[in-house]
Scaffold this motif. Structure first.
Motif, PDB file in Angstrom:
ATOM      1  N   ALA A   1       0.841  -1.201   0.000  1.00 44.75           N
ATOM      2  CA  ALA A   1       0.000   0.000   0.000  1.00 44.75           C
ATOM      3  C   ALA A   1       0.875   1.249   0.000  1.00 44.75           C
ATOM      4  CB  ALA A   1      -0.929  -0.002   1.216  1.00 44.75           C
ATOM      5  N   THR A   2       1.940   1.212   0.787  1.00 42.91           N
ATOM      6  CA  THR A   2       2.869   2.353   0.802  1.00 42.91           C
ATOM      7  C   THR A   2       3.463   2.568  -0.580  1.00 42.91           C
ATOM      8  OG1 THR A   2       3.435   1.722   3.057  1.00 42.91           O
ATOM      9  CG2 THR A   2       4.864   3.330   1.999  1.00 42.91           C
ATOM     10  N   ALA A   3       3.860   1.451  -1.212  1.00 44.81           N
ATOM     11  CA  ALA A   3       4.460   1.559  -2.549  1.00 44.81           C
ATOM     12  C   ALA A   3       3.470   2.148  -3.534  1.00 44.81           C
ATOM     13  CB  ALA A   3       4.938   0.190  -3.020  1.00 44.81           C
ATOM     14  N   ILE A   4       2.213   1.700  -3.474  1.00 45.37           N
ATOM     15  CA  ILE A   4       1.197   2.235  -4.388  1.00 45.37           C
ATOM     16  C   ILE A   4       1.024   3.729  -4.145  1.00 45.37           C
ATOM     17  CG2 ILE A   4      -1.264   2.228  -4.959  1.00 45.37           C
ATOM     18  CD1 ILE A   4      -1.292  -0.747  -4.472  1.00 45.37           C
ATOM     19  N   TYR A   5       0.958   4.088  -2.869  1.00 47.08           N
ATOM     20  CA  TYR A   5       0.782   5.501  -2.558  1.00 47.08           C
ATOM     21  C   TYR A   5       1.953   6.320  -3.101  1.00 47.08           C
ATOM     22  CZ  TYR A   5       0.601   9.895  -0.121  1.00 47.08           C
ATOM     23  OH  TYR A   5       0.585  11.235   0.132  1.00 47.08           O
ATOM     24  N   LEU A   6       3.173   5.862  -2.802  1.00 47.87           N
ATOM     25  CA  LEU A   6       4.351   6.629  -3.205  1.00 47.87           C
ATOM     26  C   LEU A   6       4.463   6.727  -4.720  1.00 47.87           C
ATOM     27  CD1 LEU A   6       7.123   5.418  -0.748  1.00 47.87           C
ATOM     28  CD2 LEU A   6       6.055   7.658  -0.856  1.00 47.87           C
ATOM     29  N   SER A   7       4.167   5.616  -5.394  1.00 46.74           N
ATOM     30  CA  SER A   7       4.411   5.618  -6.827  1.00 46.74           C
ATOM     31  C   SER A   7       3.263   6.257  -7.609  1.00 46.74           C
ATOM     32  CB  SER A   7       4.683   4.191  -7.291  1.00 46.74           C
ATOM     33  OG  SER A   7       4.095   3.932  -8.522  1.00 46.74           O
ATOM     34  N   GLU A   8       2.027   6.096  -7.140  1.00 46.00           N
ATOM     35  CA  GLU A   8       0.890   6.550  -7.956  1.00 46.00           C
ATOM     36  C   GLU A   8       0.202   7.811  -7.444  1.00 46.00           C
ATOM     37  OE1 GLU A   8       0.333   4.819 -10.873  1.00 46.00           O
ATOM     38  OE2 GLU A   8       2.183   3.904 -10.156  1.00 46.00           O
ATOM     39  N   TYR A   9       0.229   8.025  -6.145  1.00 44.78           N
ATOM     40  CA  TYR A   9      -0.581   9.108  -5.605  1.00 44.78           C
ATOM     41  C   TYR A   9       0.229  10.273  -5.040  1.00 44.78           C
ATOM     42  CZ  TYR A   9      -4.771   6.221  -5.942  1.00 44.78           C
ATOM     43  OH  TYR A   9      -5.808   5.473  -6.412  1.00 44.78           O
ATOM     44  N   ALA A  10       1.353   9.947  -4.407  1.00 42.28           N
ATOM     45  CA  ALA A  10       2.038  10.968  -3.623  1.00 42.28           C
ATOM     46  C   ALA A  10       2.526  12.105  -4.495  1.00 42.28           C
ATOM     47  CB  ALA A  10       3.221  10.343  -2.890  1.00 42.28           C
ATOM     48  N   SER A  11       2.384  13.311  -4.005  1.00 46.47           N
ATOM     49  CA  SER A  11       2.969  14.462  -4.680  1.00 46.47           C
ATOM     50  C   SER A  11       4.479  14.394  -4.457  1.00 46.47           C
ATOM     51  CB  SER A  11       2.418  15.758  -4.098  1.00 46.47           C
ATOM     52  OG  SER A  11       2.846  15.889  -2.764  1.00 46.47           O
ATOM     53  N   GLU A  12       5.182  15.151  -5.248  1.00 46.86           N
ATOM     54  CA  GLU A  12       6.645  15.153  -5.124  1.00 46.86           C
ATOM     55  C   GLU A  12       7.054  15.498  -3.695  1.00 46.86           C
ATOM     56  OE1 GLU A  12       9.987  14.003  -6.419  1.00 46.86           O
ATOM     57  OE2 GLU A  12       8.202  13.894  -7.673  1.00 46.86           O
ATOM     58  N   ARG A  13       6.306  16.409  -3.094  1.00 42.57           N
ATOM     59  CA  ARG A  13       6.630  16.846  -1.729  1.00 42.57           C
ATOM     60  C   ARG A  13       6.429  15.711  -0.728  1.00 42.57           C
ATOM     61  NH1 ARG A  13       3.263  20.720   0.793  1.00 42.57           N
ATOM     62  NH2 ARG A  13       4.351  20.811   2.774  1.00 42.57           N
ATOM     63  N   ALA A  14       5.283  15.047  -0.839  1.00 40.35           N
ATOM     64  CA  ALA A  14       4.996  13.954   0.092  1.00 40.35           C
ATOM     65  C   ALA A  14       6.037  12.857  -0.064  1.00 40.35           C
ATOM     66  CB  ALA A  14       3.595  13.408  -0.178  1.00 40.35           C
ATOM     67  N   ARG A  15       6.381  12.571  -1.319  1.00 43.29           N
ATOM     68  CA  ARG A  15       7.370  11.521  -1.559  1.00 43.29           C
ATOM     69  C   ARG A  15       8.701  11.881  -0.898  1.00 43.29           C
ATOM     70  NH1 ARG A  15       7.041   8.675  -6.599  1.00 43.29           N
ATOM     71  NH2 ARG A  15       6.135  10.557  -7.442  1.00 43.29           N
ATOM     72  N   LYS A  16       9.061  13.143  -1.025  1.00 45.82           N
ATOM     73  CA  LYS A  16      10.333  13.573  -0.453  1.00 45.82           C
ATOM     74  C   LYS A  16      10.329  13.484   1.065  1.00 45.82           C
ATOM     75  CE  LYS A  16      12.441  16.464  -3.950  1.00 45.82           C
ATOM     76  NZ  LYS A  16      12.173  17.710  -4.664  1.00 45.82           N
ATOM     77  N   MET A  17       9.145  13.552   1.666  1.00 43.11           N
ATOM     78  CA  MET A  17       9.097  13.438   3.116  1.00 43.11           C
ATOM     79  C   MET A  17       9.038  11.988   3.571  1.00 43.11           C
ATOM     80  SD  MET A  17       6.696  16.666   4.054  1.00 43.11           S
ATOM     81  CE  MET A  17       6.102  15.983   5.582  1.00 43.11           C
ATOM     82  N   ILE A  18       8.299  11.167   2.843  1.00 42.81           N
ATOM     83  CA  ILE A  18       8.067   9.799   3.312  1.00 42.81           C
ATOM     84  C   ILE A  18       9.263   8.896   3.054  1.00 42.81           C
ATOM     85  CG2 ILE A  18       6.642   7.750   2.956  1.00 42.81           C
ATOM     86  CD1 ILE A  18       4.322   9.752   2.430  1.00 42.81           C
ATOM     87  N   LYS A  19       9.889   9.057   1.905  1.00 44.43           N
ATOM     88  CA  LYS A  19      11.011   8.173   1.570  1.00 44.43           C
ATOM     89  C   LYS A  19      12.133   8.193   2.610  1.00 44.43           C
ATOM     90  CE  LYS A  19      11.349   5.748  -2.297  1.00 44.43           C
ATOM     91  NZ  LYS A  19      12.262   5.078  -3.216  1.00 44.43           N
TER      92      LYS A  19
END
Lengths: 271, 330
Positions: free
Chosen positions: B127-145
């Motif tokens: 689910a995290t992978a789906i969120y990061l790859s398909e939904y997350a904005s660049e900003r969210a990705r930069k925070m979660i990764k």
């Protein structure tokens, strides 16, 4: 003699006099920006039903951007802003209550590079109907056959429907993509340089197909290839630097263009 | 040393040619002036051998470990029957006169931990992978990764105490029948530990699905969720499964968390609320205890270690096989 000046609206009256087909798409004063880059400037275009409308122009003129705006594919790019309106069958596609999925169910699209899904041929075609709720195996079988026949590829693939679509040649893949698009029986088919990645024979097949499809569908096709536009389209719009320079019957554009720039482009002086 | 001198030589060479720009000579003549040809080709010959020697270190180490494991395991099996070991359901190595070495209780213990970890980690990771790859904005990705990477870098001993002093008390307040040492709590925490691995490798797999496929699906009127679940997920299956199998192999081999929080009771049942023992925890128990060199108990840890090695080896090979065999071509 129609005289079209740059940035002047297409003389709609004369076009409608020539044919009274209803409009599918009416674009009014469309502007589009990628960030600060003003990619489409005051576009006015009127696309008729059951016609092939070709969009030509040099690279970077905005023709691909325009066609992607028609089914709102440009929305996937975050920095895009638009103004103006595009009326599809009388409804503004930019209006808030217009669901993009609904629009794209009516307006199919074929892309520059064949992009079948990494699934079997059958599943590729059945994908569209399935996501729209058609689950009945018999109906799906019929849709798959009809779509593949419609895309003139049934005979080539009927014995290998369960094989991966990536086992096919590029030209076959592109016709699979057209069949996939036909499977949901759209109203309009947008084609974004559908033959630019294909060899001449595959190109010819796709062109013949377009002629066949226009009986039932309205087709808007972006092409780099002017001969192609001349061969297959009823109307041609010439784009340059984000503007529509000239939009008229294809015969007229290619035999007697009103604008000097159109003439220069189609005679190969630039682009 | 060699590398440093190599660098110096290159640098010197560079500064010399920079100092005296000779405009009268052609470039070809300048090149011909270089007298270093011999040295250069000598270095070219040595470098691959040097690199081979360095690469051989890890290969030789692996062979060394294998040999030690196998030799000591053979000693163990000269004292305990292989069949008793494989099929025995009682593991009482410390009962002096009646010691039994049936490994199944330890395997069951490991499987309990692994099973719970999979139940926790696979859904959350994917689910995290789906969120990061398909939904997350660049900003969210930069925070979660980075947060995920921090999670992956936490020492396992910290996870162990997190299980023992945080997760277990919570579990005990909800389910009073859970004992202080149990399988659930370390199982959950091992799951948390492997989430980053599944999430990050699965995200890589999903990211490498070409955008043109998403576009094709969107153009047919798909919603975002349909694109994620019906196009991207199937296209990335091989990568996702391979990452999951690798993560499972990591869970099987996890030591510190279970040593701290799972207890040391080898048992052959399906209970997860009480103290258990895994293969790894047994090895820790013996290795940190005072089992004398040459005793059967001493050799038993090699047998258990070898068993563990087989498990992870099979899982890793499975991961490789899956990622090759089930790759959807595009």
């Amino acid at each position: 003699m129609i005289t079209v000046k740059p940035e002047v609206q297409v003389p709609e009256k004369k076009l409608t006099q020539k044919n009274n087909k209803p409009s599918v798409y009416k674009t009014n004063q469309l502007n589009l920006w990628y960030g600060n880059n003003h990619a489409l400037k005051n576009i006015d275009l009127d696309v008729k039903e059951n016609e092939v409308t070709a969009i030509i122009g040099p690279s970077g003129c905005g023709k691909s951007t325009y066609i992607k705006t028609l089914n709102r594919m440009t929305e996937t790019i975050p920095s895009v802003k638009t103004s103006g309106e595009i009326m599809y069958r009388g409804r503004n596609i930019f209006s808030k209550d217009y669901q993009v999925e609904e629009l794209r169910t009516k307006v199919g699209m074929v892309f520059q590079k064949p992009n079948p899904f990494p699934k079997s041929i059958y599943d590729n075609i059945a994908y569209g109907p399935r996501i729209h709720g058609i689950k009945n195996k018999k109906i799906l079988d019929q849709i798959v056959e009809k779509s593949l026949r419609g895309a003139a590829i049934w005979d080539e693939v009927k014995d290998r429907l369960n094989e991966n679509a990536y086992g096919l040649s590029g030209g076959q893949q592109q016709r699979i993509c057209i069949a996939r698009c036909l499977a949901i029986e759209p109203d309009v088919i947008l084609m974004d340089e559908p033959t630019s990645a294909l060899d001449p024979i595959s190109t010819l097949k796709v062109e013949e197909l377009v002629q066949e499809l226009k009986k039932e569908y309205s087709i808007i096709i972006v092409t780099h290839n002017m001969q192609q536009a001349a061969r297959i389209s009823d109307k041609t719009a010439f784009f340059l630097n984000g503007e529509v320079i000239e939009y008229d019957a294809t015969d007229k554009i290619f035999s007697n263009p009103a604008d000097k720039r159109t003439e220069d482009y189609i005679s190969g002086r630039f682009g | 040393m060699l590398l440093i001198s190599l660098c110096l030589w290159i640098k010197e060479d560079f500064t010399v040619s920079m100092k005296e720009p000779n405009t009268t000579l052609s470039v070809q003549e300048l090149i011909a002036q270089k007298s270093n040809r011999g040295l250069l080709s000598a270095i070219e010959k040595i470098i691959p051998k040097l690199l081979l020697a360095i690469a051989a270190v890890s290969v030789l180490t692996t062979i060394g470990i294998m040999v030690t494991l196998i030799v000591e395991t053979l000693v163990f099996f000269s004292r305990v029957s292989v069949l008793d070991y494989i099929f025995g359901t009682e593991w009482y190595p410390f009962a002096n006169s009646t010691a039994t070495y049936g490994v199944l209780p330890l395997i069951i213990g490991t499987l309990k931990i692994t099973g719970i970890a999979i139940i926790v980690a696979v859904p959350i990771g994917i689910a995290t992978a789906i969120y990061l790859s398909e939904y997350a904005s660049e900003r969210a990705r930069k925070m979660i990764k980075p947060v995920l990477e921090v999670l992956a870098g936490v020492p396992t001993i910290v996870y162990g105490f997190f299980a023992l002093t945080f997760v277990t008390p919570i579990l005990r307040s909800i389910f009073p029948e859970v004992s202080i040492f149990n399988a659930i709590s370390p199982g959950i925490v091992v799951g948390i530990m492997i989430i980053p691995m599944i999430a990050s490798l699965s995200e890589d797999a999903m990211n490498s699905v070409p955008n043109s496929m998403r576009e094709g699906a969107y153009a047919l009127g798909s919603t975002k969720l349909e694109v994620a679940l019906k196009i991207v997920l199937p296209a990335a299956t091989s990568g996702i499964v391979a990452s999951t199998v690798l993560a499972i192999s990591r869970a099987i081999g996890e030591t510190m968390i279970v040593a701290v929080a799972a207890g040391s009771t080898p048992r052959f049942d399906m209970d997860v609320t009480g103290s258990i023992q895994t293969m790894t925890a047994y090895i820790v128990q013996v290795a940190t205890g005072d089992a004398g060199y040459g005793t059967t108990i001493y050799y038993s840890i090699y047998a258990v270690g070898f068993t563990l090695f087989l498990f992870t080896l099979v899982m890793n090979m499975l991961a490789q096989f899956i990622s090759k065999r089930f790759r959807e071509e595009y």
